[in-house]
Design a protein around this motif. Structure first.
Motif, PDB file in Angstrom:
ATOM      1  N   ALA A  87       0.820  -1.212   0.000  1.00 41.48           N
ATOM      2  CA  ALA A  87       0.000   0.000   0.000  1.00 41.48           C
ATOM      3  C   ALA A  87       0.854   1.262   0.000  1.00 41.48           C
ATOM      4  CB  ALA A  87      -0.927   0.009   1.221  1.00 41.48           C
ATOM      5  N   GLY A  88       2.007   1.215   0.696  1.00 39.35           N
ATOM      6  CA  GLY A  88       2.834   2.410   0.856  1.00 39.35           C
ATOM      7  C   GLY A  88       3.864   2.637  -0.213  1.00 39.35           C
ATOM      8  N   GLY A  89       4.226   1.584  -0.937  1.00 43.25           N
ATOM      9  CA  GLY A  89       5.231   1.725  -1.985  1.00 43.25           C
ATOM     10  C   GLY A  89       6.520   2.329  -1.483  1.00 43.25           C
ATOM     11  N   GLU A  90       7.059   3.305  -2.228  1.00 40.24           N
ATOM     12  CA  GLU A  90       8.341   3.923  -1.857  1.00 40.24           C
ATOM     13  C   GLU A  90       8.204   4.951  -0.739  1.00 40.24           C
ATOM     14  OE1 GLU A  90       6.466   6.689  -4.664  1.00 40.24           O
ATOM     15  OE2 GLU A  90       6.803   4.545  -4.811  1.00 40.24           O
ATOM     16  N   VAL A  91       6.975   5.276  -0.345  1.00 39.80           N
ATOM     17  CA  VAL A  91       6.752   6.257   0.711  1.00 39.80           C
ATOM     18  C   VAL A  91       7.048   5.659   2.094  1.00 39.80           C
ATOM     19  CG1 VAL A  91       4.996   7.714   1.801  1.00 39.80           C
ATOM     20  CG2 VAL A  91       5.053   7.475  -0.678  1.00 39.80           C
ATOM     21  N   LEU A  92       6.870   4.339   2.226  1.00 42.47           N
ATOM     22  CA  LEU A  92       7.098   3.656   3.501  1.00 42.47           C
ATOM     23  C   LEU A  92       8.309   2.744   3.434  1.00 42.47           C
ATOM     24  CD1 LEU A  92       3.504   2.433   4.472  1.00 42.47           C
ATOM     25  CD2 LEU A  92       4.655   4.517   5.213  1.00 42.47           C
ATOM     26  N   GLN A  93       9.069   2.714   4.507  1.00 46.47           N
ATOM     27  CA  GLN A  93      10.138   1.731   4.682  1.00 46.47           C
ATOM     28  C   GLN A  93       9.761   0.914   5.902  1.00 46.47           C
ATOM     29  OE1 GLN A  93      13.844   3.789   5.190  1.00 46.47           O
ATOM     30  NE2 GLN A  93      14.224   3.883   3.004  1.00 46.47           N
ATOM     31  N   LEU A  94       9.513  -0.374   5.721  1.00 43.22           N
ATOM     32  CA  LEU A  94       9.139  -1.222   6.850  1.00 43.22           C
ATOM     33  C   LEU A  94      10.354  -1.990   7.346  1.00 43.22           C
ATOM     34  CD1 LEU A  94       6.265  -0.847   5.248  1.00 43.22           C
ATOM     35  CD2 LEU A  94       5.610  -2.366   7.098  1.00 43.22           C
ATOM     36  N   ALA A  95      10.706  -1.740   8.585  1.00 37.55           N
ATOM     37  CA  ALA A  95      11.836  -2.427   9.214  1.00 37.55           C
ATOM     38  C   ALA A  95      11.426  -3.879   9.500  1.00 37.55           C
ATOM     39  CB  ALA A  95      12.209  -1.720  10.515  1.00 37.55           C
ATOM     40  N   PRO A  96      12.407  -4.758   9.712  1.00 39.34           N
ATOM     41  CA  PRO A  96      12.071  -6.131  10.092  1.00 39.34           C
ATOM     42  C   PRO A  96      11.250  -6.155  11.381  1.00 39.34           C
ATOM     43  CG  PRO A  96      14.381  -5.967   9.500  1.00 39.34           C
ATOM     44  CD  PRO A  96      13.845  -4.558   9.554  1.00 39.34           C
ATOM     45  N   ILE A  97      10.425  -7.170  11.531  1.00 41.82           N
ATOM     46  CA  ILE A  97       9.583  -7.323  12.714  1.00 41.82           C
ATOM     47  C   ILE A  97      10.454  -7.685  13.909  1.00 41.82           C
ATOM     48  CG2 ILE A  97       7.717  -8.686  13.738  1.00 41.82           C
ATOM     49  CD1 ILE A  97       6.730  -9.092  10.770  1.00 41.82           C
ATOM     50  N   GLU A  98      10.207  -7.008  15.043  1.00 39.40           N
ATOM     51  CA  GLU A  98      10.979  -7.268  16.260  1.00 39.40           C
ATOM     52  C   GLU A  98      10.085  -7.884  17.330  1.00 39.40           C
ATOM     53  OE1 GLU A  98      13.535  -5.023  19.778  1.00 39.40           O
ATOM     54  OE2 GLU A  98      12.473  -3.817  18.302  1.00 39.40           O
ATOM     55  N   ASN A  99      10.535  -8.981  17.925  1.00 37.78           N
ATOM     56  CA  ASN A  99       9.871  -9.566  19.094  1.00 37.78           C
ATOM     57  C   ASN A  99      10.466  -8.846  20.306  1.00 37.78           C
ATOM     58  OD1 ASN A  99       9.266 -11.106  21.389  1.00 37.78           O
ATOM     59  ND2 ASN A  99       9.216 -13.021  20.230  1.00 37.78           N
ATOM     60  N   VAL A 100       9.701  -7.897  20.872  1.00 34.04           N
ATOM     61  CA  VAL A 100      10.225  -7.053  21.942  1.00 34.04           C
ATOM     62  C   VAL A 100      10.413  -7.810  23.258  1.00 34.04           C
ATOM     63  CG1 VAL A 100       9.446  -4.888  20.933  1.00 34.04           C
ATOM     64  CG2 VAL A 100       7.907  -6.148  22.452  1.00 34.04           C
ATOM     65  N   THR A 101       9.656  -8.877  23.458  1.00 35.99           N
ATOM     66  CA  THR A 101       9.842  -9.697  24.661  1.00 35.99           C
ATOM     67  C   THR A 101      11.187 -10.405  24.596  1.00 35.99           C
ATOM     68  OG1 THR A 101       7.455 -10.013  24.851  1.00 35.99           O
ATOM     69  CG2 THR A 101       8.851 -11.571  26.037  1.00 35.99           C
ATOM     70  N   ARG A 102      11.488 -10.949  23.432  1.00 34.76           N
ATOM     71  CA  ARG A 102      12.783 -11.625  23.247  1.00 34.76           C
ATOM     72  C   ARG A 102      13.934 -10.624  23.348  1.00 34.76           C
ATOM     73  NH1 ARG A 102      16.471 -13.183  19.338  1.00 34.76           N
ATOM     74  NH2 ARG A 102      17.292 -15.275  19.643  1.00 34.76           N
TER      75      ARG A 102
END
Length: 135
Positions: A36-51
């Motif tokens: 949906a965001g194309g070049e406007v969004l950069q999605l970082a890798p998913i982080e498990n914050v508990t880990r």
């Protein structure tokens, strides 16, 4: 258009989960947001914050009870509201369809005003974690 800040810098979205079953659910959502965001969004890798907290020997974060977008700059609020609609459409059933948009408390903001960051916090899949306190 709401996520494009003068075409200068893409908006960085950090997806946070609390358990591994949530990571697998979040992967599809992350893909949908990227499409949906194309070049406007950069999605970082998913982080498990508990880990991550466990590895750093820190206290485990209190889970958000609903999918929540935390906005670092007030100028990105309209974009966050737009992203909330996408999250609402793609996140799994059982969350009541509600997605919260919150501003990062001013006490946690950095002096780097040029950073365009939104954090996406997804509630845990594990039934044992769903009873957490509301923030």
């Amino acid at each position: 258009a709401a996520c494009r800040a003068n075409g200068v810098q893409p908006l960085r979205v950090y997806t946070q989960v609390y358990d591994e079953p949530s990571r697998s659910e979040a992967t599809g959502l992350r893909w949908a947001l990227q499409q949906a965001g194309g070049e406007v969004l950069q999605l970082a890798p998913i982080e498990n914050v508990t880990r991550s907290a466990s590895l750093r020997q820190q206290r485990r974060p209190v889970p958000w009870p609903q999918p929540t977008l935390v906005v670092h700059q007030r100028s990105d609020l309209d974009c966050a509201r737009l992203l909330a609609e996408h999250v609402r459409q793609h996140w799994g059933p059982g969350n009541g369809g509600e997605v919260w948009v919150r501003e990062l408390p001013s006490s946690l903001r950095t002096s780097s005003g040029s950073q365009r960051v939104i954090e996406l916090w997804l509630p845990p899949s594990s039934a044992s974690d769903r009873g957490a306190t509301v923030r």
